[in-house]
Design a protein around this motif. Structure first.
Motif, PDB file in Angstrom:
ATOM      1  N   TRP A 180      -4.851  -4.152  -9.676  1.00 53.94           N
ATOM      2  CA  TRP A 180      -4.392  -3.391  -8.506  1.00 53.94           C
ATOM      3  C   TRP A 180      -3.054  -3.926  -7.998  1.00 53.94           C
ATOM      4  CZ3 TRP A 180      -2.898  -3.980  -3.484  1.00 53.94           C
ATOM      5  CH2 TRP A 180      -2.811  -2.804  -2.726  1.00 53.94           C
ATOM      6  N   ALA A 226       2.594   2.139  -2.285  1.00 54.73           N
ATOM      7  CA  ALA A 226       2.488   2.649  -3.652  1.00 54.73           C
ATOM      8  C   ALA A 226       1.371   3.673  -3.798  1.00 54.73           C
ATOM      9  CB  ALA A 226       2.262   1.487  -4.622  1.00 54.73           C
ATOM     10  N   GLU A 227       0.435   3.708  -2.842  1.00 50.93           N
ATOM     11  CA  GLU A 227      -0.694   4.641  -2.909  1.00 50.93           C
ATOM     12  C   GLU A 227      -0.351   6.027  -2.371  1.00 50.93           C
ATOM     13  OE1 GLU A 227      -4.296   1.428  -2.174  1.00 50.93           O
ATOM     14  OE2 GLU A 227      -3.182   2.211  -0.438  1.00 50.93           O
ATOM     15  N   LYS A 234       4.747  -0.118  -9.986  1.00 51.90           N
ATOM     16  CA  LYS A 234       4.965   1.278  -9.597  1.00 51.90           C
ATOM     17  C   LYS A 234       6.142   1.405  -8.630  1.00 51.90           C
ATOM     18  CE  LYS A 234       2.418   5.279  -7.776  1.00 51.90           C
ATOM     19  NZ  LYS A 234       1.088   5.743  -7.295  1.00 51.90           N
ATOM     20  N   ASN A 278       0.809  -1.222   0.000  1.00 47.61           N
ATOM     21  CA  ASN A 278       0.000   0.000   0.000  1.00 47.61           C
ATOM     22  C   ASN A 278       0.842   1.272   0.000  1.00 47.61           C
ATOM     23  OD1 ASN A 278      -1.853  -2.123   1.698  1.00 47.61           O
ATOM     24  ND2 ASN A 278      -3.088  -0.792   0.377  1.00 47.61           N
ATOM     25  N   ASN A 283       0.712  -1.886  -8.789  1.00 47.32           N
ATOM     26  CA  ASN A 283       1.424  -1.298  -7.649  1.00 47.32           C
ATOM     27  C   ASN A 283       2.800  -1.912  -7.448  1.00 47.32           C
ATOM     28  OD1 ASN A 283      -0.299   0.787  -6.602  1.00 47.32           O
ATOM     29  ND2 ASN A 283      -1.759  -0.811  -6.055  1.00 47.32           N
TER      30      ASN A 283
END
Length: 357
Positions: free
Chosen positions: A278, A247-248, A285, A245, A282
């Motif tokens: 998703w 990556a968010e 990313k 997470n 990520n």
């Protein structure tokens, strides 16, 4: 080379693997018979089938799922801790670890840093010495007989108390030659890593590496990642386990990059309950941001037999990663692992030879 040929030849490092999560149905059945442990299954085949029907949701977050008779259906952690009940003697822990090391050798894994959950055993009355001696003997035999080198990471269960973590840490110190790092795992729901700061400060002072799970999609996961990266053990952990997470949040990506912190990702562990788009967008990313991500298997026996090779194949297909980028994943792993310099030099030479072949 075909993609499968390349993956088989690729020398590998695995940095996120729970040894208790490698317990195969066949070994669990054999140990249960040997140790007179009564299982809820009347045959090895029924036990094996149960590994395929458990639910992947989080019980504390989503509640029980009931069968037609109103009985809760086991979820991952039920199965994981249930398997531990069969581990009683020093030879049980040796057999568990050697089964994994043998599998690792077949996948061309050259080095690994498996986790073990000391409290999952001591709370059942298994002595620390029994666990440590079995794991250490397997580590030595794997290095000499299978050419698989390893170092153990001792994890604390975050759904137990910080006092229990400290008590088990102190009980394990006489065996510090067996393990080189301290971690934190199990159910993260309302159990932030900051609760365990005292034991991580102590472990860092005592010279251990420190790391922590930050589960994907968990409540407050961004806050947990921030603590692990910036504050755990006083200055931040030496590595981040899961944490996809991040990556968010651009600020988390920047914090991880600024510390050149490595991440141990387990794609199938997320993909079994979250969308392909998703998960792998990520992963990609973080890789493209220059973070030293690695690909690992987590608890493969309980996760559809998806071992490190299968997780790498998933990443190659869905990120997608080129062969050059797959080599970079292994370079990331050798960079962030805690092996000695001699192994790292040998491993890098082997990667270079594969790249030129």
């Amino acid at each position: 080379m075909t993609s499968s040929d390349f993956l088989q030849r690729l020398p590998k490092i695995e940095l996120h693997l729970h040894i208790e999560g490698t317990l195969s149905p066949s070994l669990r059945w054999r140990l249960a018979q040997k140790n007179n442990i009564k299982l809820a299954y009347d045959s090895e085949e029924a036990l094996a089938a149960s590994y395929k029907t458990m639910y992947n949701h989080r019980k504390k977050k989503d509640g029980d799922i009931l069968d037609p008779n109103g009985t809760p259906i086991p979820v991952f952690l039920d199965m994981y801790y249930g398997g531990m009940e069969c581990l009683i003697t020093e030879s049980d822990f040796y057999d568990l670890a050697m089964e994994y090391f043998t599998k690792a050798a077949s996948m061309n894994v050259r080095y690994c840093e498996p986790f073990f959950d000391i409290q999952g055993h001591t709370r059942r009355g298994v002595p620390v010495a029994t666990v440590m001696s079995g794991l250490q003997r397997a580590r030595e035999d794997a290095a000499t007989k299978l050419n698989v080198k390893s170092n153990w990471t001792m994890c604390f269960l975050r759904d137990m108390s910080p006092e229990s973590a400290m008590e088990n840490y102190e009980a394990a110190l006489p065996y510090r030659a067996v393990f080189h790092a301290i971690g934190l795992d199990s159910d993260e729901y309302d159990r932030p890593p900051s609760l365990f700061e005292d034991v991580f400060l102590r472990a860092r002072k005592d010279g251990f590496k420190i790391t922590s799970h930050c589960d994907v999609g968990q409540k407050d996961t961004h806050e947990h990642i921030h603590h692990v990266v910036t504050s755990m053990g006083g200055t931040g952990a030496d590595r981040l386990d899961h944490g996809l997470n991040a990556a968010e949040r651009p600020e988390l990506i920047e914090a991880i990059k600024s510390r050149d912190l490595g991440m141990t990702l387990c794609p199938h562990a997320y993909h079994r309950r979250l969308s392909t788009e998703w998960v792998f967008s990520n992963v990609r990313k973080l890789f493209d941001a220059g973070i030293k991500i690695t690909v690992n298997s987590d608890d493969p026996a309980y996760m559809h037999d998806m071992w490190v090779s299968e997780n790498l194949a998933l990443a190659q297909e869905h990120c997608p990663f080129t062969e050059k980028e797959m080599l970079q994943l292994q370079r990331n792993a050798v960079s962030i692992c805690w092996a000695d310099d001699a192994f790292k030099e040998t491993f890098r030479t082997e990667l270079a030879a594969l790249e030129l072949s």
